[in-house]
Design a protein around this motif. Structure first.
Motif, PDB file in Angstrom:
ATOM      1  N   ASN A  32     -11.539  -7.624  -8.091  1.00  0.00           N
ATOM      2  CA  ASN A  32     -10.370  -8.328  -8.650  1.00  0.00           C
ATOM      3  C   ASN A  32      -9.075  -7.546  -8.512  1.00  0.00           C
ATOM      4  O   ASN A  32      -8.121  -7.793  -9.250  1.00  0.00           O
ATOM      5  N   GLN A  33      -9.028  -6.612  -7.564  1.00  0.00           N
ATOM      6  CA  GLN A  33      -7.781  -5.936  -7.246  1.00  0.00           C
ATOM      7  C   GLN A  33      -6.954  -6.851  -6.351  1.00  0.00           C
ATOM      8  O   GLN A  33      -7.482  -7.459  -5.410  1.00  0.00           O
ATOM      9  N   VAL A  34      -5.645  -6.951  -6.619  1.00  0.00           N
ATOM     10  CA  VAL A  34      -4.740  -7.790  -5.840  1.00  0.00           C
ATOM     11  C   VAL A  34      -3.745  -6.904  -5.115  1.00  0.00           C
ATOM     12  O   VAL A  34      -3.116  -6.027  -5.721  1.00  0.00           O
ATOM     13  N   PHE A  35      -3.593  -7.114  -3.816  1.00  0.00           N
ATOM     14  CA  PHE A  35      -2.685  -6.319  -2.996  1.00  0.00           C
ATOM     15  C   PHE A  35      -2.374  -7.103  -1.730  1.00  0.00           C
ATOM     16  O   PHE A  35      -2.883  -8.213  -1.530  1.00  0.00           O
ATOM     17  N   GLY A  36      -1.514  -6.543  -0.877  1.00  0.00           N
ATOM     18  CA  GLY A  36      -1.186  -7.259   0.339  1.00  0.00           C
ATOM     19  C   GLY A  36       0.049  -6.735   1.016  1.00  0.00           C
ATOM     20  O   GLY A  36       0.361  -5.545   0.932  1.00  0.00           O
ATOM     21  N   ALA A  37       0.779  -7.641   1.672  1.00  0.00           N
ATOM     22  CA  ALA A  37       1.922  -7.222   2.474  1.00  0.00           C
ATOM     23  C   ALA A  37       2.913  -8.370   2.623  1.00  0.00           C
ATOM     24  O   ALA A  37       2.535  -9.545   2.627  1.00  0.00           O
ATOM     25  N   PHE A  38       4.185  -8.005   2.732  1.00  0.00           N
ATOM     26  CA  PHE A  38       5.226  -8.927   3.175  1.00  0.00           C
ATOM     27  C   PHE A  38       5.526  -8.581   4.622  1.00  0.00           C
ATOM     28  O   PHE A  38       5.791  -7.413   4.949  1.00  0.00           O
ATOM     29  N   SER A  39       5.490  -9.575   5.493  1.00  0.00           N
ATOM     30  CA  SER A  39       5.763  -9.354   6.915  1.00  0.00           C
ATOM     31  C   SER A  39       7.006 -10.127   7.325  1.00  0.00           C
ATOM     32  O   SER A  39       7.136 -11.321   7.020  1.00  0.00           O
ATOM     33  N   SER A  40       7.895  -9.462   8.029  1.00  0.00           N
ATOM     34  CA  SER A  40       9.128 -10.110   8.486  1.00  0.00           C
ATOM     35  C   SER A  40       8.857 -11.202   9.510  1.00  0.00           C
ATOM     36  O   SER A  40       9.699 -12.069   9.740  1.00  0.00           O
ATOM     37  N   HIS A  41       7.672 -11.168  10.142  1.00  0.00           N
ATOM     38  CA  HIS A  41       7.289 -12.168  11.132  1.00  0.00           C
ATOM     39  C   HIS A  41       5.880 -12.671  10.819  1.00  0.00           C
ATOM     40  O   HIS A  41       5.060 -11.949  10.240  1.00  0.00           O
TER      41      HIS A  41
ATOM     42  N   PHE B 177       2.159  -3.704  -0.647  1.00  0.00           N
ATOM     43  CA  PHE B 177       2.248  -3.663  -2.105  1.00  0.00           C
ATOM     44  C   PHE B 177       0.853  -3.701  -2.723  1.00  0.00           C
ATOM     45  O   PHE B 177      -0.126  -4.104  -2.078  1.00  0.00           O
ATOM     46  N   THR B 178       0.775  -3.286  -3.973  1.00  0.00           N
ATOM     47  CA  THR B 178      -0.476  -3.349  -4.715  1.00  0.00           C
ATOM     48  C   THR B 178      -0.187  -3.593  -6.184  1.00  0.00           C
ATOM     49  O   THR B 178       0.874  -3.217  -6.689  1.00  0.00           O
ATOM     50  N   PHE B 179      -1.146  -4.237  -6.860  1.00  0.00           N
ATOM     51  CA  PHE B 179      -1.063  -4.441  -8.303  1.00  0.00           C
ATOM     52  C   PHE B 179      -2.117  -3.622  -9.047  1.00  0.00           C
ATOM     53  O   PHE B 179      -2.356  -3.870 -10.226  1.00  0.00           O
ATOM     54  N   GLY B 180      -2.756  -2.697  -8.343  1.00  0.00           N
ATOM     55  CA  GLY B 180      -3.818  -1.965  -9.019  1.00  0.00           C
ATOM     56  C   GLY B 180      -3.540  -0.482  -9.135  1.00  0.00           C
ATOM     57  O   GLY B 180      -3.462   0.206  -8.128  1.00  0.00           O
TER      58      GLY B 180
ATOM     59  N   GLU C  13      -0.989  -0.727 -11.386  1.00  0.00           N
ATOM     60  CA  GLU C  13       0.372  -1.193 -11.670  1.00  0.00           C
ATOM     61  C   GLU C  13       1.034  -1.588 -10.357  1.00  0.00           C
ATOM     62  O   GLU C  13       0.601  -1.179  -9.277  1.00  0.00           O
ATOM     63  N   PHE C  14       2.099  -2.386 -10.457  1.00  0.00           N
ATOM     64  CA  PHE C  14       2.754  -2.885  -9.252  1.00  0.00           C
ATOM     65  C   PHE C  14       3.535  -1.775  -8.554  1.00  0.00           C
ATOM     66  O   PHE C  14       4.351  -1.084  -9.164  1.00  0.00           O
ATOM     67  N   LYS C  15       3.255  -1.603  -7.260  1.00  0.00           N
ATOM     68  CA  LYS C  15       3.980  -0.645  -6.432  1.00  0.00           C
ATOM     69  C   LYS C  15       4.237  -1.269  -5.071  1.00  0.00           C
ATOM     70  O   LYS C  15       3.409  -2.029  -4.559  1.00  0.00           O
ATOM     71  N   THR C  16       5.385  -0.945  -4.489  1.00  0.00           N
ATOM     72  CA  THR C  16       5.687  -1.359  -3.125  1.00  0.00           C
ATOM     73  C   THR C  16       5.829  -0.119  -2.255  1.00  0.00           C
ATOM     74  O   THR C  16       6.233   0.944  -2.727  1.00  0.00           O
ATOM     75  N   PHE C  17       5.515  -0.272  -0.976  1.00  0.00           N
ATOM     76  CA  PHE C  17       5.614   0.827  -0.016  1.00  0.00           C
ATOM     77  C   PHE C  17       6.406   0.317   1.185  1.00  0.00           C
ATOM     78  O   PHE C  17       5.893  -0.444   2.006  1.00  0.00           O
ATOM     79  N   CYS C  18       7.656   0.727   1.247  1.00  0.00           N
ATOM     80  CA  CYS C  18       8.566   0.246   2.280  1.00  0.00           C
ATOM     81  C   CYS C  18       8.477   1.103   3.536  1.00  0.00           C
ATOM     82  O   CYS C  18       7.832   2.153   3.555  1.00  0.00           O
ATOM     83  N   TRP C  19       9.148   0.673   4.555  1.00  0.00           N
ATOM     84  CA  TRP C  19       9.156   1.359   5.841  1.00  0.00           C
ATOM     85  C   TRP C  19       9.665   2.791   5.683  1.00  0.00           C
ATOM     86  O   TRP C  19      10.727   3.028   5.106  1.00  0.00           O
ATOM     87  N   SER C  20       8.908   3.735   6.218  1.00  0.00           N
ATOM     88  CA  SER C  20       9.295   5.147   6.146  1.00  0.00           C
ATOM     89  C   SER C  20      10.310   5.518   7.215  1.00  0.00           C
ATOM     90  O   SER C  20      10.984   6.546   7.103  1.00  0.00           O
ATOM     91  N   GLY C  21      10.411   4.714   8.278  1.00  0.00           N
ATOM     92  CA  GLY C  21      11.291   5.024   9.396  1.00  0.00           C
ATOM     93  C   GLY C  21      10.640   5.912  10.441  1.00  0.00           C
ATOM     94  O   GLY C  21      11.236   6.215  11.475  1.00  0.00           O
TER      95      GLY C  21
END
Length: 213
Positions: A111-120, A137-140, A142-150
């Protein structure tokens, strides 16, 4: 009128108020019941289908981190394992005509919820694609996002037998198999993320892909 005011024998005490101070004064409420915070005034985005995965707190957290170009849009469910079966090929087929960003949601057997936002949208590709808008991102727990590191541009790559997000010098940030039954998540250079699930090799309970109208 100005001359007459300045020439009065007993001039009144005048206070100069800046625009910023004036605006701040107008926003002050006499009682808490009269005033609502900005967060309370905001409404959740509308979803055009019922989600097997999303709850209100998921929607609220994700909506606040989406790029401005999709904020305020209706969320449109385009693929769901509950409705369409467990197949990466079906996912590709359902998203083939979409030319908008997509939101990938995964719920594992714990029941862990996580995933990704994709620009395409997701598709079979000869090379990696996407832009720096993409994030994990993940909700397990707590909610955290991991953006592009470059560090690299290994955002998304689709194969007939797997979907990969993030990489460089090791395993993928998120990897799903052809049957959308199993996946894995590890730290990767693209997003400098933590594993999205406590179980780095996980079994999938449900997958959903949403886009924005």
């Amino acid at each position: 009128m100005i001359d007459s005011l300045l020439c009065e024998s007993s001039p009144k005490n005048w206070e100069i108020i800046t625009v910023r101070k004036s605006a701040r004064s107008q926003s002050v409420c006499s009682t808490p019941s009269v005033c609502m915070s900005e967060d309370e005034e905001e409404t959740l985005p509308a979803l055009n289908h019922t989600s097997y995965i999303l709850q209100e707190h998921h929607i609220e957290s994700l909506a606040a981190h989406l790029p401005p170009r999709v904020q305020g849009c209706v969320w449109d469910l385009v693929y769901s394992t509950v409705q369409h079966g467990t197949s990466l090929r079906t996912l590709y087929r359902k998203t083939a005509q979409i030319e908008r960003p997509v939101l990938l949601l995964i719920k594992d057997l714990h029941n862990q919820v996580f995933g990704a936002f994709s620009s395409h949208t997701f598709r079979v590709s000869d090379s990696c694609y996407g832009t720096g808008e993409t994030f994990l991102f993940t909700f397990g727990p707590e909610f955290k996002t991991f953006c592009w590191s470059g560090e690299n541009s290994y955002f998304v790559r689709g194969f007939l037998d797997s979907l990969q997000m993030g990489g460089g010098g090791g395993p993928f940030g998120l990897w799903l198999d052809a049957d959308l039954c199993r996946g894995s998540t590890f730290s990767c250079n693209t997003f400098r993320n933590q594993p999205l699930s406590p179980h780095q090799d996980f079994t999938i309970q449900a997958v959903e892909v949403w886009t924005f109208q």
